[in-house]
Design an enzyme around this catalytic site. Structure first.
Site, PDB file in Angstrom:
ATOM      1  N   GLU A 160      35.066  31.206  33.015  1.00 59.64           N
ATOM      2  CA  GLU A 160      35.544  32.593  32.969  1.00 59.64           C
ATOM      3  C   GLU A 160      36.667  32.761  31.946  1.00 59.64           C
ATOM      4  OE1 GLU A 160      34.218  33.598  37.591  1.00 59.64           O
ATOM      5  OE2 GLU A 160      36.352  33.566  37.107  1.00 59.64           O
TER       6      GLU A 160
ATOM      7  N   ARG B 269      43.819  32.588  44.995  1.00 61.31           N
ATOM      8  CA  ARG B 269      42.919  33.103  46.042  1.00 61.31           C
ATOM      9  C   ARG B 269      43.729  33.496  47.282  1.00 61.31           C
ATOM     10  NH1 ARG B 269      37.630  34.261  44.662  1.00 61.31           N
ATOM     11  NH2 ARG B 269      37.199  34.069  46.875  1.00 61.31           N
TER      12      ARG B 269
ATOM     13  N   ASN C  48      38.228  46.276  45.329  1.00 58.85           N
ATOM     14  CA  ASN C  48      39.224  45.429  45.974  1.00 58.85           C
ATOM     15  C   ASN C  48      40.272  44.859  45.020  1.00 58.85           C
ATOM     16  OD1 ASN C  48      37.593  43.600  44.742  1.00 58.85           O
ATOM     17  ND2 ASN C  48      37.038  42.461  46.582  1.00 58.85           N
TER      18      ASN C  48
ATOM     19  N   TYR D 123      29.244  38.822  36.037  1.00 60.25           N
ATOM     20  CA  TYR D 123      28.921  38.673  37.457  1.00 60.25           C
ATOM     21  C   TYR D 123      27.464  38.240  37.683  1.00 60.25           C
ATOM     22  CZ  TYR D 123      33.299  40.386  39.569  1.00 60.25           C
ATOM     23  OH  TYR D 123      34.594  40.522  40.016  1.00 60.25           O
TER      24      TYR D 123
ATOM     25  N   ARG E 250      45.102  42.295  48.224  1.00 62.09           N
ATOM     26  CA  ARG E 250      44.026  43.152  48.720  1.00 62.09           C
ATOM     27  C   ARG E 250      44.451  43.922  49.978  1.00 62.09           C
ATOM     28  NH1 ARG E 250      39.193  38.878  47.258  1.00 62.09           N
ATOM     29  NH2 ARG E 250      38.508  39.857  45.327  1.00 62.09           N
TER      30      ARG E 250
ATOM     31  N   PHE F 126      24.683  44.369  46.319  1.00 63.84           N
ATOM     32  CA  PHE F 126      25.778  45.163  45.759  1.00 63.84           C
ATOM     33  C   PHE F 126      25.926  44.995  44.248  1.00 63.84           C
ATOM     34  CE2 PHE F 126      27.622  41.165  47.432  1.00 63.84           C
ATOM     35  CZ  PHE F 126      28.209  40.650  46.269  1.00 63.84           C
TER      36      PHE F 126
ATOM     37  N   THR G 250      38.075  39.062  50.626  1.00 61.93           N
ATOM     38  CA  THR G 250      37.293  40.023  49.835  1.00 61.93           C
ATOM     39  C   THR G 250      37.369  41.428  50.429  1.00 61.93           C
ATOM     40  OG1 THR G 250      35.767  38.196  49.386  1.00 61.93           O
ATOM     41  CG2 THR G 250      35.009  40.411  48.812  1.00 61.93           C
TER      42      THR G 250
ATOM     43  N   HIS H 118      40.111  40.146  40.975  1.00 61.55           N
ATOM     44  CA  HIS H 118      39.157  39.036  40.971  1.00 61.55           C
ATOM     45  C   HIS H 118      39.933  37.753  40.694  1.00 61.55           C
ATOM     46  CE1 HIS H 118      35.917  36.317  39.670  1.00 61.55           C
ATOM     47  NE2 HIS H 118      36.737  36.004  38.686  1.00 61.55           N
TER      48      HIS H 118
ATOM     49  N   LYS I 209      41.223  44.917  38.663  1.00 66.18           N
ATOM     50  CA  LYS I 209      39.998  45.721  38.619  1.00 66.18           C
ATOM     51  C   LYS I 209      40.291  47.219  38.401  1.00 66.18           C
ATOM     52  CE  LYS I 209      37.256  42.478  41.432  1.00 66.18           C
ATOM     53  NZ  LYS I 209      36.382  42.329  42.618  1.00 66.18           N
TER      54      LYS I 209
HETATM   55  P1  RTP Z   1      35.855  38.080  43.180  1.00 55.78           P
HETATM   56  O1  RTP Z   1      34.683  37.199  42.759  1.00 55.78           O
HETATM   57  O2  RTP Z   1      35.817  39.455  42.546  1.00 55.78           O
HETATM   58  O3  RTP Z   1      37.157  37.386  42.990  1.00 55.78           O
HETATM   59  O4  RTP Z   1      35.770  38.359  44.751  1.00 55.78           O
HETATM   60  P2  RTP Z   1      35.401  37.349  45.914  1.00 55.78           P
HETATM   61  O5  RTP Z   1      35.204  35.966  45.381  1.00 55.78           O
HETATM   62  O6  RTP Z   1      36.415  37.547  46.987  1.00 55.78           O
HETATM   63  O7  RTP Z   1      34.012  37.955  46.420  1.00 55.78           O
HETATM   64  P3  RTP Z   1      32.516  37.653  45.930  1.00 55.78           P
HETATM   65  O8  RTP Z   1      31.712  37.328  47.119  1.00 55.78           O
HETATM   66  O9  RTP Z   1      32.521  36.696  44.768  1.00 55.78           O
HETATM   67  O10 RTP Z   1      32.045  39.099  45.434  1.00 55.78           O
HETATM   68  C1  RTP Z   1      32.362  39.563  44.146  1.00 55.78           C
HETATM   69  C2  RTP Z   1      32.790  41.004  44.221  1.00 55.78           C
HETATM   70  O11 RTP Z   1      31.659  41.832  44.549  1.00 55.78           O
HETATM   71  C3  RTP Z   1      32.109  42.955  45.286  1.00 55.78           C
HETATM   72  N1  RTP Z   1      31.437  42.972  46.596  1.00 55.78           N
HETATM   73  N2  RTP Z   1      30.964  44.072  47.109  1.00 55.78           N
HETATM   74  N3  RTP Z   1      29.723  45.934  48.841  1.00 55.78           N
HETATM   75  C4  RTP Z   1      29.803  44.659  49.226  1.00 55.78           C
HETATM   76  O12 RTP Z   1      29.386  44.252  50.279  1.00 55.78           O
HETATM   77  C5  RTP Z   1      30.447  43.726  48.303  1.00 55.78           C
HETATM   78  N4  RTP Z   1      30.585  42.420  48.510  1.00 55.78           N
HETATM   79  C6  RTP Z   1      31.229  41.950  47.425  1.00 55.78           C
HETATM   80  C7  RTP Z   1      33.614  42.817  45.465  1.00 55.78           C
HETATM   81  O13 RTP Z   1      34.247  43.551  44.412  1.00 55.78           O
HETATM   82  C8  RTP Z   1      33.817  41.336  45.312  1.00 55.78           C
HETATM   83  O14 RTP Z   1      35.138  41.056  44.959  1.00 55.78           O
HETATM   84 MG    MG Z   2      33.922  35.525  43.720  1.00 55.80          MG
END
Ligand code: RTP
Ligand code: MG
Length: 140
Positions: free
Chosen positions: A128, A87, A114, A51, A104, A59, A93, A117, A11
Site C-alpha cells: 500500500e 489499528r 468510517n 481495494y 472511529r 459492499f 471497523t 484506513h 477517508k
Molecule cells: P480498512 O481496510 O479500511 O482499514 O478497514 P478494516 O480493515 O477495518 O475493514 P475491512 O474489512 O478491510 O473493510 C474495508 C472497508 O470496507 C468498508 N466496509 N463496509 N458496509 C459494510 O458492511 C462494510 N464493511 C466494510 C469499510 O469502509 C471498511 O473500512
Molecule cells: Mg482492511
C-alpha cells in the site's frame, strides 16, 4: 518490537468534515510519526485497484464509490509496532463496536464511512505504501 511503517488513509467522510488535524493528533498521541502525507482525489478505477482484495464482497461497489467521492489524505506512519498501534487507535471497523477514545468511535459515521484506513499487516503495508508513494517521499 522493531520500528515499522504502515499506510493510512483519512477517508472522504473525515476530509469533508475538516477532521484531518484532529485525526492526525490522535495518531501522533498514539506514538506514530507522519513521515509522508498528501491530499489526493482517487478515480473510481484507482479506488477499485486499491481495494481489489474486497472485490467479491457485497459492499465493494459502495466502498469504491465512497473512496472516490471526495479527496482523501494518504499517509505513511512510522513508529514502534506501528501496524498494530495504528489499528488500535483506529478502532473496530464498525464504530458501534469501537472502543472509547479511538478514531472511529469519535469520528466515524457508519461501518462504511468510517473515517480511516490502516494496513492490516507487514505485506499489505509495504504494497500500500508503494501504491501511493515513492521512496523519496518518505522522510523518516
Ligand atoms: P480498512 O481496510 O479500511 O482499514 O478497514 P478494516 O480493515 O477495518 O475493514 P475491512 O474489512 O478491510 O473493510 C474495508 C472497508 O470496507 C468498508 N466496509 N463496509 N458496509 C459494510 O458492511 C462494510 N464493511 C466494510 C469499510 O469502509 C471498511 O473500512
Ligand atoms: Mg482492511
Amino acid at each position: 518490537m522493531a520500528i515499522q511503517r504502515t499506510f493510512s488513509i483519512i477517508k472522504p467522510d473525515a476530509t469533508r468534515r475538516n477532521l484531518t488535524g484532529k485525526i492526525n493528533a490522535k495518531l501522533e498521541e498514539a506514538g506514530l510519526r507522519i513521515i509522508a502525507q498528501k491530499r489526493i482525489h482517487l478515480t473510481q478505477a484507482q479506488a477499485g485497484q486499491f481495494y481489489a482484495v474486497h472485490k467479491e464482497r457485497p459492499f465493494f461497489g459502495e466502498l469504491v464509490e465512497f473512496m472516490a467521492s471526495e479527496p482523501i489524505v494518504v499517509q505513511v506512519l512510522e513508529g514502534e509496532d506501528a501496524i498494530a498501534k495504528n489499528r488500535e487507535v483506529m478502532g473496530a471497523t464498525n464504530p458501534a463496536d469501537a472502543a472509547e477514545g479511538t478514531i472511529r468511535k469519535e469520528f466515524a459515521l457508519s461501518i462504511g464511512e468510517n473515517s480511516i484506513h490502516g494496513s492490516d499487516g507487514p505485506d499489505t503495508a509495504a504494497t500500500e505504501i508503494a501504491f501511493f508513494f515513492s521512496g523519496l517521499e518518505l522522510v523518516g
